[in-house]
Design a protein around this motif. Structure first.
Motif, mmCIF file in Angstrom:
data_model
loop_
_atom_site.group_PDB
_atom_site.id
_atom_site.type_symbol
_atom_site.label_atom_id
_atom_site.label_comp_id
_atom_site.label_asym_id
_atom_site.label_seq_id
_atom_site.Cartn_x
_atom_site.Cartn_y
_atom_site.Cartn_z
ATOM 1 N N SER A 21 2.457 5.593 -7.678
ATOM 2 C CA SER A 21 1.385 6.053 -8.564
ATOM 3 C C SER A 21 0.687 7.314 -8.073
ATOM 4 O O SER A 21 -0.072 7.941 -8.820
ATOM 5 C CB SER A 21 0.342 4.939 -8.735
ATOM 6 O OG SER A 21 -0.290 4.649 -7.504
ATOM 7 N N GLY A 22 0.900 7.667 -6.805
ATOM 8 C CA GLY A 22 0.235 8.833 -6.240
ATOM 9 C C GLY A 22 -1.190 8.553 -5.811
ATOM 10 O O GLY A 22 -1.901 9.456 -5.379
ATOM 11 N N ARG A 23 -1.599 7.311 -5.925
ATOM 12 C CA ARG A 23 -2.961 6.918 -5.537
ATOM 13 C C ARG A 23 -2.932 5.751 -4.565
ATOM 14 O O ARG A 23 -1.960 5.001 -4.517
ATOM 15 C CB ARG A 23 -3.768 6.517 -6.776
ATOM 16 C CG ARG A 23 -3.966 7.641 -7.784
ATOM 17 C CD ARG A 23 -4.761 7.135 -8.967
ATOM 18 N NE ARG A 23 -4.967 8.163 -9.981
ATOM 19 C CZ ARG A 23 -5.623 7.956 -11.125
ATOM 20 N NH1 ARG A 23 -6.118 6.765 -11.382
ATOM 21 N NH2 ARG A 23 -5.771 8.961 -11.984
ATOM 22 N N LYS A 24 -4.033 5.628 -3.833
ATOM 23 C CA LYS A 24 -4.161 4.491 -2.933
ATOM 24 C C LYS A 24 -4.432 3.223 -3.737
ATOM 25 O O LYS A 24 -4.962 3.280 -4.834
ATOM 26 C CB LYS A 24 -5.306 4.714 -1.940
ATOM 27 C CG LYS A 24 -5.011 5.757 -0.877
ATOM 28 C CD LYS A 24 -6.170 5.836 0.110
ATOM 29 C CE LYS A 24 -5.884 6.854 1.205
ATOM 30 N NZ LYS A 24 -7.015 6.934 2.165
ATOM 31 N N CYS A 49 2.604 1.626 -3.448
ATOM 32 C CA CYS A 49 1.620 2.022 -4.469
ATOM 33 C C CYS A 49 1.347 3.522 -4.400
ATOM 34 O O CYS A 49 1.277 4.203 -5.434
ATOM 35 C CB CYS A 49 0.325 1.235 -4.295
ATOM 36 S SG CYS A 49 -0.961 1.655 -5.491
ATOM 37 N N LYS A 50 1.207 4.046 -3.174
ATOM 38 C CA LYS A 50 0.958 5.474 -2.971
ATOM 39 C C LYS A 50 2.144 6.312 -3.451
ATOM 40 O O LYS A 50 1.977 7.342 -4.116
ATOM 41 C CB LYS A 50 0.697 5.714 -1.476
ATOM 42 C CG LYS A 50 0.417 7.156 -1.097
ATOM 43 C CD LYS A 50 -0.947 7.622 -1.562
ATOM 44 C CE LYS A 50 -1.248 9.016 -1.039
ATOM 45 N NZ LYS A 50 -2.537 9.531 -1.546
ATOM 46 N N GLU A 51 3.359 5.844 -3.135
ATOM 47 C CA GLU A 51 4.569 6.566 -3.542
ATOM 48 C C GLU A 51 4.781 6.538 -5.054
ATOM 49 O O GLU A 51 5.182 7.536 -5.650
ATOM 50 C CB GLU A 51 5.795 5.949 -2.845
ATOM 51 C CG GLU A 51 5.844 6.188 -1.349
ATOM 52 C CD GLU A 51 6.992 5.457 -0.675
ATOM 53 O OE1 GLU A 51 7.712 4.710 -1.388
ATOM 54 O OE2 GLU A 51 7.169 5.607 0.544
ATOM 55 N N GLU A 111 0.835 -1.213 0.000
ATOM 56 C CA GLU A 111 0.000 0.000 0.000
ATOM 57 C C GLU A 111 0.867 1.261 0.000
ATOM 58 O O GLU A 111 0.580 2.231 -0.721
ATOM 59 C CB GLU A 111 -0.924 -0.020 1.218
ATOM 60 C CG GLU A 111 -2.035 -1.059 1.115
ATOM 61 C CD GLU A 111 -2.843 -1.174 2.388
ATOM 62 O OE1 GLU A 111 -2.387 -0.652 3.442
ATOM 63 O OE2 GLU A 111 -3.933 -1.786 2.355
ATOM 64 N N THR A 112 1.925 1.262 0.798
ATOM 65 C CA THR A 112 2.833 2.420 0.868
ATOM 66 C C THR A 112 3.530 2.642 -0.466
ATOM 67 O O THR A 112 3.620 3.775 -0.957
ATOM 68 C CB THR A 112 3.886 2.206 1.978
ATOM 69 O OG1 THR A 112 3.217 1.978 3.216
ATOM 70 C CG2 THR A 112 4.792 3.416 2.107
#
Length: 414
Positions: A58-61, A54-56, A51-52
């Motif tokens: 793609s900028g999305r959850k 992916c956020k870093e 999850e972390t």
């Protein structure tokens, strides 16, 4: 034996089942000790990392309906080792970007045969995988041919026959059921015909009880005659069922032996071809040798990682104790995976392999960019330190090898 691999979304109780954190009715508890396990991360920790990242990236959850962690059940042989499954994991990562971080080999599941009451083991392994694409941060996207390739890779790494595709398998299952019903019908018709013949024979005439009445006429004694017929039918039916069970049991044993024989012949043929190719071609021999030693090295590294995961404080000790720990790990890897001592010695003779293994114990570092950045004198010092430890382990391996061979000779004499 045929093998197959099929990934699905991981279940909430996966770790409890795979690592036997609970008791289950369908396992043979006296065989649980033969199970083997390897863990790099807990599922919950891996999900957080995914999850972390992916956020870093793609900028999305991560999407709610995503399946970032998946699990596969792989059919294995009785002698399949953890080394074989690490080899499979490496191929899945290299060719399909699937990263395995948990493995559980189960040898305690199966069932009892209804006829022979014999235990039929169900040898299999659970592979839990990280399904994240490290390029996009999202979950991996595979096409149908990728799933077919998974089957090919699995069969090749485990040295087993590839399972048939789903549609063919279902068709064969239906045809098998039809054939079974037809056989049952033929057997039933044969039984009816046989009973009719018996009824026509003189043997059944002897079961009829007759008595003369007061006028001297011969009359059938109904009660006694029916009783005789019931007794005869019961005896006949019991014998028929007994013969049927014996026939089915023997037919099944013959079929199983024939299938095993076919499998052994195929395996022998493949090994002969492989041996011939290795002996006649230096390039093939060198490639096979390198592949095998890389597999052994990878197995040792995975085992050290697993031990560090289980007991992180164990490795915060002196260098001499670290040598003892790694020596013990190598012995265990050798015994569990049928790896000869000569192979382990070759691994530790190689400076690069030794450096990579000892880097896991905070001696040196297996990352090439880090090694290149350190000063030449410091690097030489680290290499010498690794070589000193390697020499100590090498000597211990020789002593252990001698003791092991001595025990084997004593057992053979007995």
């Amino acid at each position: 034996m045929k093998t197959s691999i099929n990934f699905k979304a991981v279940k909430t109780d996966s770790e409890a089942h795979n690592f036997r954190k609970k008791t289950f009715d369908y396992i043979k508890k006296d065989l649980t000790g033969k199970n083997e396990y390897w863990v790099e991360n807990k599922i919950s920790d891996r999900v957080k990392s995914i999850e972390t990242y992916c956020k870093e990236k793609s900028g999305r959850k991560l999407q709610k309906n995503a399946m970032p962690i998946r699990e596969a059940v792989v059919v294995i042989k009785e002698n399949t080792t953890m080394q074989d499954l690490h080899k499979l994991s490496k191929r899945l990562e290299e060719e399909l970007k699937i990263r395995i971080f948990q493995i559980a080999i189960h040898k305690d599941e199966g069932h009892y045969n209804k006829d022979s009451k014999e235990w039929k083991p169900n040898y299999h392994a659970h592979l839990v995988a990280d399904w994240q694409d490290l390029v996009t941060g999202k979950t991996l996207k595979h096409q149908s041919f990728h799933y077919s390739k998974m089957q090919d890779i699995t069969a090749e790494c485990l040295e087993m026959e590839r399972g048939v595709s789903g549609s063919i398998g279902r068709l064969e299952a239906i045809e098998f059921k039809i054939q079974k019903k037809e056989n049952e019908l033929i057997l039933l018709n044969s039984k009816v015909a046989q009973m009719k013949e018996e009824l026509k024979s003189k043997k059944f005439a002897d079961l009829i009880v007759k008595e003369n009445d007061f006028l001297g006429f011969s009359r059938i004694k109904t009660d006694k005659t029916i009783e005789n017929y019931e007794r005869a039918f019961k005896s006949y039916n019991t014998e028929l069922l007994k013969n049927k069970e014996i026939l089915q049991s023997k037919s099944k044993i013959i079929t199983e032996l024939q299938q095993k024989n076919i499998g052994f012949n195929k395996e022998v043929s493949l090994l002969k071809n492989k041996l011939s190719s290795i002996l006649s071609n230096i390039a093939v021999y060198s490639n096979e040798k390198e592949t095998y030693f890389n597999s052994v090295k990878n197995t040792i590294i995975k085992k050290i990682q697993f031990e560090k995961f289980k007991q992180p404080k164990l490795f915060d000790t002196t260098k001499d104790k670290l040598i003892t720990i790694i020596d013990r790990i190598c012995k265990k890897v050798s015994e569990e995976n049928n790896i000869p001592f000569s192979s382990l010695e070759e691994i530790f003779k190689n400076p690069d392999s030794s450096l990579e293994i000892f880097s896991l114990l905070n001696i040196g570092d297996h990352r090439m960019q880090y090694i290149e950045d350190i000063p030449v004198q410091q690097k030489k010092k680290k290499d010498k330190e690794v070589m000193r430890m390697t020499t100590k382990i090498h000597k211990r391996k020789q002593r252990y090898c001698f003791r092991f061979l001595k025990r084997q000779v004593q057992v053979q004499r007995i």
